[in-house]
Write an enzyme that holds these catalytic residues in place. Sequence first.
Site, mmCIF file in Angstrom:
data_model
loop_
_atom_site.group_PDB
_atom_site.id
_atom_site.type_symbol
_atom_site.label_atom_id
_atom_site.label_comp_id
_atom_site.label_asym_id
_atom_site.label_seq_id
_atom_site.Cartn_x
_atom_site.Cartn_y
_atom_site.Cartn_z
ATOM 1 N N LYS A 188 0.868 -1.293 -0.103
ATOM 2 C CA LYS A 188 -0.157 0.049 0.001
ATOM 3 C C LYS A 188 0.870 1.101 -0.152
ATOM 4 O O LYS A 188 1.943 1.254 -0.510
ATOM 5 C CB LYS A 188 -0.944 -0.149 1.235
ATOM 6 C CG LYS A 188 -1.790 -1.281 1.219
ATOM 7 C CD LYS A 188 -2.953 -1.608 2.111
ATOM 8 C CE LYS A 188 -3.748 -2.913 2.002
ATOM 9 N NZ LYS A 188 -4.724 -2.995 2.695
ATOM 10 N N SER B 263 -6.602 -9.139 6.698
ATOM 11 C CA SER B 263 -5.655 -9.325 8.089
ATOM 12 C C SER B 263 -5.297 -10.651 8.014
ATOM 13 O O SER B 263 -5.469 -11.422 9.266
ATOM 14 C CB SER B 263 -7.146 -9.239 9.049
ATOM 15 O OG SER B 263 -7.476 -7.963 9.299
HETATM 16 P P1 13P Z 1 -4.438 -6.257 5.577
HETATM 17 O O1 13P Z 1 -3.615 -7.667 5.376
HETATM 18 O O2 13P Z 1 -3.440 -5.165 6.269
HETATM 19 O O3 13P Z 1 -5.461 -6.597 6.121
HETATM 20 O O4 13P Z 1 -4.572 -5.931 3.972
HETATM 21 C C1 13P Z 1 -5.154 -6.667 3.022
HETATM 22 C C2 13P Z 1 -5.076 -6.096 1.755
HETATM 23 O O5 13P Z 1 -5.792 -5.076 1.444
HETATM 24 C C3 13P Z 1 -4.120 -6.871 0.635
HETATM 25 O O6 13P Z 1 -4.293 -6.094 -0.487
#
Ligand code: 13P
Length: 252
Positions: free
Chosen positions: A11, A213
């Site tokens: 991200k 998660s």
């Molecule tokens: P998390 O693993 O932080 O929940 O994020 C999942 C995600 O959006 C992967 O693209």
Amino acid sequence: MRTPFVAGNWKMNKTVEEARLLVFEMARELREIKGVEKVLCPPFTALLAVAALLEGTDIGLGAQNMHWEEKGAFTGETSPLMVAEFCRYVILGHSERRAYFGETDETVNKKVGATRTCGLIPILCVGETLAENEAGRTTEVVSRQVREGLKGLEAGFTSGIVIAYEPVWAIGTGRASSGENANAVVQDVIRKTLTEMYREEVSQAVRVLYGGSVTASDAAEFFSQPDIDGALVGGASLRVDEFVAITRATMK
Ligand code: 13P
């Protein structure tokens, strides 16, 4: 038959220096894990630096988004050709892009289609929100996202793509789906829709990941499910031990 697949979606995290440090530590351990496709998806600004560190390894590189046009007056955007210069994969239709940046099934479909000509492998994200889940609309929403996202695309192409089932209510909340529940959506909605759109062989060839998660402690629960082939990992992909342990857990 389907090679396990684990991708880290960083991200909007890590400067170039931070990315280098993370990959330097992570790559050493990831290289030892065989029989699984491993992919890191840093932000655009760190792609070049990470690409250099991954050269000669079996760890792939992915982008988190792209535009569908080849070039032109689209300020701030990145074309498929530009992404393909560094990456083999691209995450498309992530729920954060749908929620915050106005992406629709239609634009996601254009982006998925645009990967055909530049050799990128799309990781198409689908998943219902909490409100949709609570209203019993999971099947309707997820099957529509698969159908519309792949509209007009031929079977030969679709067999090679990756789909990530990421229930929005499980993303970044620490509240992962259960393995059984995620598998049911993958089997009864995603693979079923692919069979209806194409045929059984296509549905069985597509790799489908779970995301939301995922941590080292619950990864094995997902990977032991028959229809889940791996994970798209957010937060835990920024921590060496966690991401390495999740990747190891694919070796059922
Ligand atoms: P998390 O693993 O932080 O929940 O994020 C999942 C995600 O959006 C992967 O693209």
